[in-house]
Scaffold this active site. Structure first.
Site, PDB file in Angstrom:
ATOM      1  N   GLU A 224       0.835  -1.215   0.000  1.00 47.64           N
ATOM      2  CA  GLU A 224       0.000   0.000   0.000  1.00 47.64           C
ATOM      3  C   GLU A 224       0.869   1.264   0.000  1.00 47.64           C
ATOM      4  OE1 GLU A 224      -3.103   1.403  -1.025  1.00 47.64           O
ATOM      5  OE2 GLU A 224      -3.451  -0.657  -0.392  1.00 47.64           O
TER       6      GLU A 224
HETATM    7  C1  LIG Z   1       2.824  -9.734   0.919  1.00 48.23           C
HETATM    8  C2  LIG Z   1       2.454  -8.707  -0.105  1.00 48.23           C
HETATM    9  C3  LIG Z   1       1.116  -8.420  -0.332  1.00 48.23           C
HETATM   10  C4  LIG Z   1       0.746  -7.496  -1.322  1.00 48.23           C
HETATM   11  N1  LIG Z   1      -0.573  -7.289  -1.606  1.00 48.23           N
HETATM   12  C5  LIG Z   1      -0.907  -6.571  -2.726  1.00 48.23           C
HETATM   13  C6  LIG Z   1      -2.248  -6.534  -3.197  1.00 48.23           C
HETATM   14  O1  LIG Z   1      -3.164  -7.100  -2.590  1.00 48.23           O
HETATM   15  N2  LIG Z   1      -2.511  -5.860  -4.355  1.00 48.23           N
HETATM   16  C7  LIG Z   1      -1.526  -5.243  -5.061  1.00 48.23           C
HETATM   17  O2  LIG Z   1      -1.820  -4.668  -6.107  1.00 48.23           O
HETATM   18  N3  LIG Z   1      -0.244  -5.253  -4.632  1.00 48.23           N
HETATM   19  C8  LIG Z   1       0.089  -5.903  -3.485  1.00 48.23           C
HETATM   20  N4  LIG Z   1       1.398  -5.948  -3.067  1.00 48.23           N
HETATM   21  C9  LIG Z   1       2.402  -5.219  -3.809  1.00 48.23           C
HETATM   22  C10 LIG Z   1       2.923  -4.004  -3.038  1.00 48.23           C
HETATM   23  O3  LIG Z   1       1.961  -2.998  -2.982  1.00 48.23           O
HETATM   24  C11 LIG Z   1       4.241  -3.555  -3.719  1.00 48.23           C
HETATM   25  O4  LIG Z   1       5.202  -4.534  -3.407  1.00 48.23           O
HETATM   26  C12 LIG Z   1       4.680  -2.190  -3.255  1.00 48.23           C
HETATM   27  O5  LIG Z   1       3.823  -1.199  -3.759  1.00 48.23           O
HETATM   28  C13 LIG Z   1       6.112  -1.859  -3.695  1.00 48.23           C
HETATM   29  O6  LIG Z   1       6.322  -2.121  -5.051  1.00 48.23           O
HETATM   30  P1  LIG Z   1       7.566  -3.013  -5.506  1.00 48.23           P
HETATM   31  O7  LIG Z   1       7.551  -4.251  -4.690  1.00 48.23           O
HETATM   32  O8  LIG Z   1       7.536  -3.155  -6.965  1.00 48.23           O
HETATM   33  O9  LIG Z   1       8.841  -2.183  -5.075  1.00 48.23           O
HETATM   34  P2  LIG Z   1       9.541  -1.046  -5.957  1.00 48.23           P
HETATM   35  O10 LIG Z   1       8.516  -0.094  -6.443  1.00 48.23           O
HETATM   36  O11 LIG Z   1      10.440  -1.680  -6.915  1.00 48.23           O
HETATM   37  O12 LIG Z   1      10.400  -0.300  -4.838  1.00 48.23           O
HETATM   38  C14 LIG Z   1      11.699  -0.729  -4.412  1.00 48.23           C
HETATM   39  C15 LIG Z   1      12.291   0.353  -3.505  1.00 48.23           C
HETATM   40  O13 LIG Z   1      12.437   1.573  -4.259  1.00 48.23           O
HETATM   41  C16 LIG Z   1      11.775   2.635  -3.597  1.00 48.23           C
HETATM   42  N5  LIG Z   1      11.169   3.520  -4.583  1.00 48.23           N
HETATM   43  C17 LIG Z   1      10.501   3.169  -5.721  1.00 48.23           C
HETATM   44  N6  LIG Z   1      10.089   4.277  -6.358  1.00 48.23           N
HETATM   45  C18 LIG Z   1      10.486   5.338  -5.630  1.00 48.23           C
HETATM   46  C19 LIG Z   1      10.374   6.747  -5.776  1.00 48.23           C
HETATM   47  N7  LIG Z   1       9.722   7.298  -6.795  1.00 48.23           N
HETATM   48  N8  LIG Z   1      10.925   7.541  -4.814  1.00 48.23           N
HETATM   49  C20 LIG Z   1      11.554   7.012  -3.765  1.00 48.23           C
HETATM   50  N9  LIG Z   1      11.708   5.679  -3.577  1.00 48.23           N
HETATM   51  C21 LIG Z   1      11.171   4.865  -4.489  1.00 48.23           C
HETATM   52  C22 LIG Z   1      10.726   1.977  -2.709  1.00 48.23           C
HETATM   53  O14 LIG Z   1      10.406   2.804  -1.595  1.00 48.23           O
HETATM   54  C23 LIG Z   1      11.428   0.694  -2.303  1.00 48.23           C
HETATM   55  O15 LIG Z   1      12.250   0.942  -1.204  1.00 48.23           O
HETATM   56  C24 LIG Z   1       1.769  -6.820  -2.049  1.00 48.23           C
HETATM   57  C25 LIG Z   1       3.107  -7.098  -1.787  1.00 48.23           C
HETATM   58  C26 LIG Z   1       3.453  -8.042  -0.856  1.00 48.23           C
HETATM   59  C27 LIG Z   1       4.913  -8.373  -0.671  1.00 48.23           C
END
Ligand SMILES: Cc1cc2nc3c(=O)[nH]c(=O)nc-3n(C[C@H](O)[C@H](O)[C@H](O)COP(=O)(O)OP(=O)(O)OC[C@H]3O[C@@H](n4cnc5c(N)ncnc54)[C@H](O)[C@@H]3O)c2cc1C
Length: 596
Positions: free
Chosen positions: A435
């Site tokens: 989220e």
């Molecule tokens: C157990 C679990 C349940 C989940 N449930 C759902 C769900 O029900 N529905 C759904 O749609 N998703 C779900 N997610 C996905 C979750 O919302 C994403 O993992 C989350 O939004 C982060 O995206 P990412 O994993 O691609 O990380 P990335 O976006 O790749 O981020 C990696 C790092 O880079 C940083 N970062 C990225 N962009 C920026 C920026 N512009 N400025 C500063 N820092 C940045 C982040 O803070 C993080 O530290 C779930 C994930 C998990 C692990």
């Protein structure tokens, strides 16, 4: 292993003395939320949490959900617990009466949701996601979609999911690729979604997926995203379940925590979907409901912290080790040692501060939706918009710290799975990621909520905090006076940071964003300190008037003082990290990171 007992005394205190349950009860549509009714709900919810959900928490973690040929089997006992949850009418608590709900305000569903999550975080995610999907449909669904889906979701017979994430699109939803082709009066959805919480399970007969996707002519980026409803089973005109839709669970993830909650990879292959709202405005709908979802995850930080604290406290009272520093003699329970007390106080004081801020935010959400006066609604909405990233970011980061302290209080036994302390730490770890990560919350706070409106709402908040200082000045209690000084330092630190952000956001946003997370934490501890100071003032008055539970009020004042000395005292360091430390964040060339 210690059993969960809902912290009803503190919940009641925060609801009535800090979040203004009386005022919320007077809002149109909230007439049912009398203090007697609310109390009866809290008592029943506490029973359900302790007797049904808590006993499944450890076993659910050990067993985990299993994938088998596209089906997902939840751990033993989960199905039965979910059936009881539906029969108890719990799913309907915050839903409008029009859809068969009880229409209770957010302020009332908040402590109930805290209990579900404390008792069993994995279980609580299914209702939480269902509420999110339900809310989106309430806001933007056509009457037909609402009539088809909302009553079944309100009863809990069908559950909901939020399908945003794809392998290449996490924080950055502009990169979404899932497609939606118009086909007669509906759409055919194709693509892959990952990490979908309760994307497949055996708790309910149907799962209602809300899916973000692009139509063929959609513009690039976030302006070309639409929202679709894609049920696992199609629904016939008479409301009965029809054919299985082409939305298949390809696998579930093996992960650090929340093992009982299935995190699904979903493959949509020309799955039948209906548009929710208008084409290309899907992200807007998501943004409207994001406040609620981010708030709910912030509350998870409070809930998991509370559970970790209760377990650590029980252990500290039993574990005998080391002699009393003054009395000497035989070995004593470790709760007698000052450092163990410091850890327990750090846990307790931060939980109480977070709970107070979260419930105050919940009351503001209700006021923003329901207050008859437009200006009051707008003022509350502005406060909600500002404070939600703080509740989400600060409460979840602190929830992890508290769960880590819980492990520390247990010593070596904390690192061993059988005490349960480690599970809370593992479970808590996801809360700062999903989220919207803490970094994304902090960017939202600094960029959209402060710089974009030239700091109008945060300056109004600072003015309120300064005027509250006048109230604190009336207190004659030494603890309250000490907290007053810490709070004033926090307010001045925020003020410096706001000026810094406003001075730099236009010229070089990198400098403003470099300190965004320390700034978010500063906002969290100061607003938490504000609530603890309010709590201390109320308690002082009650003690003077000899009203109520003197021990509770005395503990509240001492806990507030501790929060000032041990937590709020970090304000200056966080301010310096923002104002003086931002330049260094961007100083290195990428290859300079590696010193080898
Ligand atoms: C157990 C679990 C349940 C989940 N449930 C759902 C769900 O029900 N529905 C759904 O749609 N998703 C779900 N997610 C996905 C979750 O919302 C994403 O993992 C989350 O939004 C982060 O995206 P990412 O994993 O691609 O990380 P990335 O976006 O790749 O981020 C990696 C790092 O880079 C940083 N970062 C990225 N962009 C920026 C920026 N512009 N400025 C500063 N820092 C940045 C982040 O803070 C993080 O530290 C779930 C994930 C998990 C692990």
């Amino acid at each position: 292993m210690s059993a969960y007992a809902a912290p009803l005394k503190d919940m009641r205190f925060v609801l009535s003395e800090l979040a203004g349950l009386d005022g919320i009860h007077k809002l149109p549509g909230c007439e049912e939320a009398t203090s007697d009714t609310v109390d009866a709900i809290l008592v029943e919810a506490a029973k359900f949490a302790s007797e049904v959900l808590d006993p499944l928490n450890y076993s659910g973690d050990q067993e985990g959900s299993r994938w088998d040929q596209g089906k997902v089997i939840t751990p033993k006992g989960f199905k039965e617990a979910y059936r009881k949850y539906v029969e108890g009418g719990w799913a309907a608590l915050p839903v409008a009466a029009e859809w068969g709900g009880q229409g209770l305000p957010r302020l009332v569903s908040t402590p109930v949701e805290e209990m579900w999550c404390s008792a069993n975080m994995s279980f609580s995610l299914c209702p939480m996601l269902t509420q999110g999907a339900l809310h989106a449909l309430e806001l933007r669904g056509s009457k037909k979609l609402q009539q088809t889906f909302l009553p079944k979701m309100a009863s809990g017979e069908w559950t909901g999911t939020m399908n945003l994430t794809e392998p290449q699109a996490g924080s950055d939803l502009a990169l979404l690729r899932t497609r939606a082709e118009p086909h007669g009066d509906h759409y055919l959805i194709s693509g892959q979604k990952i990490f979908i919480t309760y994307g497949e399970h055996d708790l309910a007969e149907n799962i209602v997926h809300l899916v973000l996707a692009r139509t063929p002519d959609a513009p690039e980026g976030v302006r070309g995203i639409s929202l679709f409803i894609v049920p696992k089973f199609l629904v016939n005109a008479d409301g009965s379940l029809g054919a299985r839709n082409a939305a298949v669970c390809a696998s579930i993830e093996h992960k650090l925590g929340i093992h009982a909650s299935p995190t699904a990879v979903l493959v949509f292959d020309k799955a039948v979907g209906d548009l929710v709202g208008e084409e290309n405005r899907g992200l807007e709908t998501m943004f409207i409901m994001m406040n609620a979802a981010r708030f709910a995850v912030g509350l998870e930080g409070v809930a998991i912290g509370e559970r970790a604290f209760q377990r650590a406290l029980a252990f500290a009272r039993e574990r005998v080790q080391g002699r009393d520093l003054v009395a000497g003699g035989k070995a004593v329970p470790i709760i007698r040692h000052p450092d163990v007390r410091r850890m327990l106080m750090l846990m307790k004081s931060q939980i109480e501060a977070m709970r107070a801020l979260a419930y105050v935010a919940a009351a503001a959400l209700d006021t923003a939706h329901l207050h008859p006066d437009r200006e009051t609604r707008q003022r509350s909405q502005a406060f909600v918009d500002l404070i939600i990233p703080v509740v989400k970011g600060w409460c979840t980061e602190t929830g992890i710290e508290i769960a880590s302290l819980g492990v520390q209080v247990h010593g070596g036994m904390g690192f061993i799975e059988e005490t349960g302390a480690a599970q809370h730490y593992r479970d808590a770890r996801i809360t700062t990621i999903y989220e919207g990560t803490t970094g994304i919350q902090a960017n939202d706070l600094v960029g959209r909520k402060i710089a974009r409106e030239a700091g109008a709402t945060v300056k109004a908040l600072l003015a309120e905090l300064r005027s509250f200082d006048g109230e604190l000045a009336q207190s004659t209690h030494a603890h309250v006076q000490a907290l007053r000084a810490s709070l004033a330092a926090g307010v001045s630190a925020i003020s410096d940071c706001v000026e810094f952000v406003l001075a730099h956001a236009g010229k070089d946003p990198r400098v403003a964003f470099a300190g965004a997370v320390p700034f978010l934490k500063l906002m969290g501890i100061t607003c938490g300190g504000w609530q603890m100071a309010r709590a201390a003032l109320v308690s002082e008055k009650k003690l003077v008037a000899r009203e109520g539970d003197a021990k509770f009020y005395a503990a509240k004042i001492a806990t507030a003082r501790f929060f000032g000395d041990h937590v709020l005292s970090q304000a200056q360091g966080l301010r310096d990290a923002v104002v003086n430390g931002s330049a260094a964040v961007m100083a290195l060339e990428e290859e300079q990171f590696l010193a080898a």
